[in-house]
Scaffold this motif. Structure first.
Motif, PDB file in Angstrom:
ATOM      1  N   ARG A   1      -7.820  -6.903   7.638  1.00 10.85           N
ATOM      2  CA  ARG A   1      -7.417  -5.593   8.177  1.00 10.85           C
ATOM      3  C   ARG A   1      -6.488  -4.887   7.194  1.00 10.85           C
ATOM      4  NH1 ARG A   1      -9.436  -2.215  11.679  1.00 10.85           N
ATOM      5  NH2 ARG A   1      -7.969  -1.221  13.076  1.00 10.85           N
ATOM      6  N   ILE A   2      -6.716  -3.608   7.002  1.00 12.51           N
ATOM      7  CA  ILE A   2      -5.922  -2.833   6.048  1.00 12.51           C
ATOM      8  C   ILE A   2      -5.439  -1.542   6.701  1.00 12.51           C
ATOM      9  CG2 ILE A   2      -7.900  -1.640   5.025  1.00 12.51           C
ATOM     10  CD1 ILE A   2      -6.288  -2.185   2.313  1.00 12.51           C
ATOM     11  N   THR A   3      -4.253  -1.110   6.306  1.00 17.18           N
ATOM     12  CA  THR A   3      -3.673   0.144   6.784  1.00 17.18           C
ATOM     13  C   THR A   3      -3.437   1.044   5.581  1.00 17.18           C
ATOM     14  OG1 THR A   3      -2.538  -1.024   8.562  1.00 17.18           O
ATOM     15  CG2 THR A   3      -1.756   1.173   8.049  1.00 17.18           C
TER      16      THR A   3
ATOM     17  N   HIS B   1      -0.740   0.908  -8.412  1.00 19.01           N
ATOM     18  CA  HIS B   1       0.343  -0.080  -8.437  1.00 19.01           C
ATOM     19  C   HIS B   1       0.167  -1.066  -7.293  1.00 19.01           C
ATOM     20  CE1 HIS B   1       2.899   2.078 -11.374  1.00 19.01           C
ATOM     21  NE2 HIS B   1       2.254   3.127 -10.907  1.00 19.01           N
ATOM     22  N   LEU B   2       0.218  -2.353  -7.603  1.00 17.63           N
ATOM     23  CA  LEU B   2       0.106  -3.399  -6.587  1.00 17.63           C
ATOM     24  C   LEU B   2       1.309  -4.330  -6.707  1.00 17.63           C
ATOM     25  CD1 LEU B   2      -2.923  -5.435  -5.486  1.00 17.63           C
ATOM     26  CD2 LEU B   2      -0.897  -6.660  -6.222  1.00 17.63           C
ATOM     27  N   THR B   3       1.923  -4.645  -5.558  1.00 18.19           N
ATOM     28  CA  THR B   3       2.970  -5.657  -5.506  1.00 18.19           C
ATOM     29  C   THR B   3       2.598  -6.676  -4.436  1.00 18.19           C
ATOM     30  OG1 THR B   3       4.284  -4.355  -3.944  1.00 18.19           O
ATOM     31  CG2 THR B   3       4.818  -4.118  -6.276  1.00 18.19           C
ATOM     32  N   ALA B   4       2.964  -7.935  -4.677  1.00 16.33           N
ATOM     33  CA  ALA B   4       2.708  -9.011  -3.715  1.00 16.33           C
ATOM     34  C   ALA B   4       3.708 -10.127  -3.972  1.00 16.33           C
ATOM     35  CB  ALA B   4       1.283  -9.534  -3.856  1.00 16.33           C
ATOM     36  N   SER B   5       3.990 -10.889  -2.930  1.00 20.22           N
ATOM     37  CA  SER B   5       4.907 -12.018  -3.082  1.00 20.22           C
ATOM     38  C   SER B   5       4.278 -13.147  -3.882  1.00 20.22           C
ATOM     39  CB  SER B   5       5.352 -12.540  -1.712  1.00 20.22           C
ATOM     40  OG  SER B   5       6.062 -11.549  -1.031  1.00 20.22           O
TER      41      SER B   5
ATOM     42  N   ARG C   1      -1.505   9.369  -3.619  1.00 17.40           N
ATOM     43  CA  ARG C   1      -0.474   9.595  -2.593  1.00 17.40           C
ATOM     44  C   ARG C   1      -0.599   8.604  -1.435  1.00 17.40           C
ATOM     45  NH1 ARG C   1      -4.305  13.480  -1.996  1.00 17.40           N
ATOM     46  NH2 ARG C   1      -5.231  13.677   0.063  1.00 17.40           N
ATOM     47  N   TYR C   2      -1.437   7.594  -1.573  1.00 16.51           N
ATOM     48  CA  TYR C   2      -1.695   6.634  -0.501  1.00 16.51           C
ATOM     49  C   TYR C   2      -0.900   5.345  -0.695  1.00 16.51           C
ATOM     50  CZ  TYR C   2      -5.706   9.704  -0.021  1.00 16.51           C
ATOM     51  OH  TYR C   2      -6.509  10.800   0.108  1.00 16.51           O
ATOM     52  N   THR C   3      -0.516   4.738   0.428  1.00 12.57           N
ATOM     53  CA  THR C   3       0.079   3.407   0.443  1.00 12.57           C
ATOM     54  C   THR C   3      -0.814   2.530   1.296  1.00 12.57           C
ATOM     55  OG1 THR C   3       2.309   4.315   0.229  1.00 12.57           O
ATOM     56  CG2 THR C   3       2.130   2.055   1.016  1.00 12.57           C
ATOM     57  N   LEU C   4      -1.332   1.451   0.723  1.00 11.92           N
ATOM     58  CA  LEU C   4      -2.224   0.531   1.422  1.00 11.92           C
ATOM     59  C   LEU C   4      -1.500  -0.791   1.626  1.00 11.92           C
ATOM     60  CD1 LEU C   4      -3.981   2.279  -0.835  1.00 11.92           C
ATOM     61  CD2 LEU C   4      -5.818   1.022   0.209  1.00 11.92           C
ATOM     62  N   ARG C   5      -1.655  -1.377   2.822  1.00 10.50           N
ATOM     63  CA  ARG C   5      -1.030  -2.666   3.130  1.00 10.50           C
ATOM     64  C   ARG C   5      -2.084  -3.603   3.699  1.00 10.50           C
ATOM     65  NH1 ARG C   5       4.571  -1.845   3.132  1.00 10.50           N
ATOM     66  NH2 ARG C   5       5.127   0.341   3.266  1.00 10.50           N
TER      67      ARG C   5
ATOM     68  N   VAL D   1       1.425  -7.655   0.568  1.00 12.97           N
ATOM     69  CA  VAL D   1       0.606  -6.958  -0.431  1.00 12.97           C
ATOM     70  C   VAL D   1       0.664  -5.457  -0.157  1.00 12.97           C
ATOM     71  CG1 VAL D   1      -1.658  -6.752  -1.484  1.00 12.97           C
ATOM     72  CG2 VAL D   1      -0.920  -8.952  -0.568  1.00 12.97           C
ATOM     73  N   ILE D   2       1.104  -4.709  -1.149  1.00 10.25           N
ATOM     74  CA  ILE D   2       1.212  -3.250  -1.027  1.00 10.25           C
ATOM     75  C   ILE D   2       0.583  -2.625  -2.270  1.00 10.25           C
ATOM     76  CG2 ILE D   2       2.780  -1.274  -0.877  1.00 10.25           C
ATOM     77  CD1 ILE D   2       4.805  -3.159   0.451  1.00 10.25           C
TER      78      ILE D   2
END
Length: 195
Positions: A151-153, A102-106, A129-133, A123-124
């Motif tokens: 850069r990504i978290t 699942h991807l969401t972005a403005s 079970r991971y959440t990437l930003r 952008v998320i």
């Protein structure tokens, strides 16, 4: 007729005459409003847009298999550029094993010929079970890969990992972190799919 009878007769006649005058006044005023041309001021026309759509949904399939489902609150198709500018994007990518990403972005941009996409602002990604930003993400349709050059978290319940760039190989259910990678892990962490 007595003077009291005349007064009783005059009052309803005056009220009736008042209603008639008010009705005629309202008729002429409404008629004036309907026949007077309306002048519009400060109209903004987007001369780069060929078409603007609200609440769009699009599904991409390859060989009968769904690769992604896209929803956006609006899409502006740009003239002569083969691009659609998207707002409030919500997209589900499907891996080869049918896992949902699942991807969401403005905001985002969709190349209307290649179906490659770029996402930006808030952008998320939620993957297993991971959440990437990240600030920006890119999707390449032909190899079916999501990548970030910024850069990504990556968070899960037990760890936080940061890297300079990343790829999600949707055909292999695999996340690859690249560049300077650092993380904090707990004993319960199970990051077997991260390289």
């Amino acid at each position: 007729m007595s003077s009291i009878g005349k007064k009783k007769l005059i009052l309803p006649l005056l009220l009736l005459l008042g209603f008639i005058i008010a009705g005629l006044g309202a008729y002429y005023y409404i008629n004036y409003l309907l026949t007077t041309p309306i002048t519009l001021e400060e109209i903004e026309v987007d001369d780069t847009a060929a078409l603007k759509l609200n609440l769009i949904e699009q599904i991409s399939k390859k060989n009968g298999i769904t690769e992604w489902k896209l929803k956006a609150s609006s899409a502006t198709l740009l003239k002569d550029r083969n691009k659609a500018v998207l707002k409030d994007v919500n997209i589900i990518f499907y891996t080869k094993q049918n896992t949902q990403v699942h991807l969401t972005a403005s905001s985002g941009e969709l190349d209307t010929k290649t179906h490659d996409m770029t996402f930006s602002k808030n952008v998320i990604i939620r993957y297993q079970r991971y959440t990437l930003r990240s600030e920006t993400l890119h999707y390449a349709k032909k190899p079916h890969i999501i990548r970030s050059d910024s850069r990504i978290t990556v968070n899960d319940e037990d760890s936080v990992i940061k890297s300079d760039s990343m790829e999600i190989l949707l055909g292999q259910d695999l996340i690859i972190l690249k560049g300077h990678v650092e993380g904090q892990f707990s004993e319960n962490s199970q990051n077997s799919n991260l390289l």
